[in-house]
Design a protein around this motif. Structure first.
Motif, PDB file in Angstrom:
ATOM      1  N   LEU A   4       0.830  -1.191   0.000  1.00  0.00           N
ATOM      2  CA  LEU A   4       0.000   0.000   0.000  1.00  0.00           C
ATOM      3  C   LEU A   4       0.869   1.247   0.000  1.00  0.00           C
ATOM      4  O   LEU A   4       1.833   1.321   0.763  1.00  0.00           O
ATOM      5  CB  LEU A   4      -0.902   0.015   1.242  1.00  0.00           C
ATOM      6  CG  LEU A   4      -1.797  -1.208   1.435  1.00  0.00           C
ATOM      7  CD1 LEU A   4      -2.421  -1.201   2.827  1.00  0.00           C
ATOM      8  CD2 LEU A   4      -2.885  -1.249   0.375  1.00  0.00           C
ATOM      9  N   VAL A   5       0.508   2.205  -0.836  1.00  0.00           N
ATOM     10  CA  VAL A   5       1.243   3.475  -0.892  1.00  0.00           C
ATOM     11  C   VAL A   5       0.237   4.615  -0.817  1.00  0.00           C
ATOM     12  O   VAL A   5      -0.656   4.726  -1.662  1.00  0.00           O
ATOM     13  CB  VAL A   5       2.070   3.593  -2.186  1.00  0.00           C
ATOM     14  CG1 VAL A   5       2.772   4.949  -2.233  1.00  0.00           C
ATOM     15  CG2 VAL A   5       3.084   2.464  -2.268  1.00  0.00           C
ATOM     16  N   GLU A   6       0.399   5.462   0.206  1.00  0.00           N
ATOM     17  CA  GLU A   6      -0.496   6.602   0.388  1.00  0.00           C
ATOM     18  C   GLU A   6       0.069   7.849  -0.269  1.00  0.00           C
ATOM     19  O   GLU A   6       1.283   7.989  -0.410  1.00  0.00           O
ATOM     20  CB  GLU A   6      -0.730   6.907   1.875  1.00  0.00           C
ATOM     21  CG  GLU A   6      -1.264   5.751   2.706  1.00  0.00           C
ATOM     22  CD  GLU A   6      -0.188   5.059   3.496  1.00  0.00           C
ATOM     23  OE1 GLU A   6      -0.504   4.477   4.540  1.00  0.00           O
ATOM     24  OE2 GLU A   6       0.992   5.094   3.066  1.00  0.00           O
ATOM     25  N   SER A   7      -0.823   8.759  -0.591  1.00  0.00           N
ATOM     26  CA  SER A   7      -0.430  10.068  -1.099  1.00  0.00           C
ATOM     27  C   SER A   7      -1.529  11.075  -0.776  1.00  0.00           C
ATOM     28  O   SER A   7      -2.647  10.687  -0.439  1.00  0.00           O
ATOM     29  CB  SER A   7      -0.189  10.027  -2.617  1.00  0.00           C
ATOM     30  OG  SER A   7      -1.363   9.640  -3.297  1.00  0.00           O
ATOM     31  N   GLY A   8      -1.171  12.360  -0.850  1.00  0.00           N
ATOM     32  CA  GLY A   8      -2.177  13.398  -0.703  1.00  0.00           C
ATOM     33  C   GLY A   8      -2.158  14.147   0.604  1.00  0.00           C
ATOM     34  O   GLY A   8      -2.956  15.070   0.794  1.00  0.00           O
ATOM     35  N   GLY A   9      -1.271  13.797   1.519  1.00  0.00           N
ATOM     36  CA  GLY A   9      -1.220  14.540   2.769  1.00  0.00           C
ATOM     37  C   GLY A   9      -0.628  15.920   2.551  1.00  0.00           C
ATOM     38  O   GLY A   9      -0.190  16.279   1.465  1.00  0.00           O
ATOM     39  N   GLY A  10      -0.634  16.717   3.618  1.00  0.00           N
ATOM     40  CA  GLY A  10      -0.065  18.054   3.525  1.00  0.00           C
ATOM     41  C   GLY A  10      -0.528  18.955   4.627  1.00  0.00           C
ATOM     42  O   GLY A  10      -1.075  18.496   5.632  1.00  0.00           O
ATOM     43  N   LEU A  11      -0.315  20.243   4.426  1.00  0.00           N
ATOM     44  CA  LEU A  11      -0.681  21.269   5.400  1.00  0.00           C
ATOM     45  C   LEU A  11      -1.884  22.040   4.866  1.00  0.00           C
ATOM     46  O   LEU A  11      -1.885  22.472   3.709  1.00  0.00           O
ATOM     47  CB  LEU A  11       0.494  22.215   5.627  1.00  0.00           C
ATOM     48  CG  LEU A  11       0.238  23.453   6.487  1.00  0.00           C
ATOM     49  CD1 LEU A  11      -0.112  23.052   7.916  1.00  0.00           C
ATOM     50  CD2 LEU A  11       1.467  24.357   6.451  1.00  0.00           C
ATOM     51  N   VAL A  12      -2.883  22.224   5.717  1.00  0.00           N
ATOM     52  CA  VAL A  12      -4.087  22.939   5.312  1.00  0.00           C
ATOM     53  C   VAL A  12      -4.621  23.730   6.500  1.00  0.00           C
ATOM     54  O   VAL A  12      -4.391  23.349   7.655  1.00  0.00           O
ATOM     55  CB  VAL A  12      -5.156  21.947   4.782  1.00  0.00           C
ATOM     56  CG1 VAL A  12      -5.622  21.015   5.887  1.00  0.00           C
ATOM     57  CG2 VAL A  12      -6.317  22.660   4.131  1.00  0.00           C
ATOM     58  N   GLN A  13      -5.281  24.815   6.205  1.00  0.00           N
ATOM     59  CA  GLN A  13      -5.894  25.613   7.285  1.00  0.00           C
ATOM     60  C   GLN A  13      -7.202  24.967   7.748  1.00  0.00           C
ATOM     61  O   GLN A  13      -7.861  24.245   6.982  1.00  0.00           O
ATOM     62  CB  GLN A  13      -6.167  27.025   6.798  1.00  0.00           C
ATOM     63  CG  GLN A  13      -4.916  27.886   6.643  1.00  0.00           C
ATOM     64  CD  GLN A  13      -5.251  29.337   6.373  1.00  0.00           C
ATOM     65  OE1 GLN A  13      -6.290  29.650   5.807  1.00  0.00           O
ATOM     66  NE2 GLN A  13      -4.367  30.234   6.787  1.00  0.00           N
TER      67      GLN A  13
END
Length: 115
Positions: A4-13
């Motif tokens: 399994l490989v995740e993607s799409g995380g990050g910093l958001v308000q």
């Protein structure tokens, strides 16, 4: 075995949205259900949402009405659409797949929600 490989995380308000995606490879035909878990700093890993091969879904109370889990069997992916994000949603999010009695995990993706 399933990878399994995740993607799409990050910093958001706070109040914003993010979409996480998880790609499954390997013995994908043996997968019974997939889901998303998260681990916040100083806390145990908890279930966020899960989905079965019949598209039955289950959500943690804290995310109901804000998060939506979906799967695309043709693309071997499961996604988590996260709306109205809150600072308490900050965590490392892990993709999970249950297959032939085993549990497979991705490496995790960081989601940080600023206030």
């Amino acid at each position: 075995q399933v990878q399994l490989v995740e993607s799409g995380g990050g910093l958001v308000q706070a109040g914003g949205s993010l979409r996480l995606s998880c790609l499954a490879t390997g013995n994908i035909f043996s997968i019974d259900s997939m889901g998303w878990y998260r681990r916040a700093p100083g806390k145990q890993r908890e279930l966020v949402a899960s989905i079965t091969t019949s598209d039955n879904t289950n959500y943690a109370d804290s995310v109901k009405g804000r998060f939506t889990i979906s799967r695309d069997n043709a693309k071997n992916t499961v996604a988590l659409q996260m709306n109205i994000l809150k600072p308490e949603d900050t965590a490392v999010y892990y993709c999970n797949a249950r297959s032939m009695g085993l549990v497979n995990w991705g490496q995790g993706t960081q989601v940080t929600v600023s206030s």
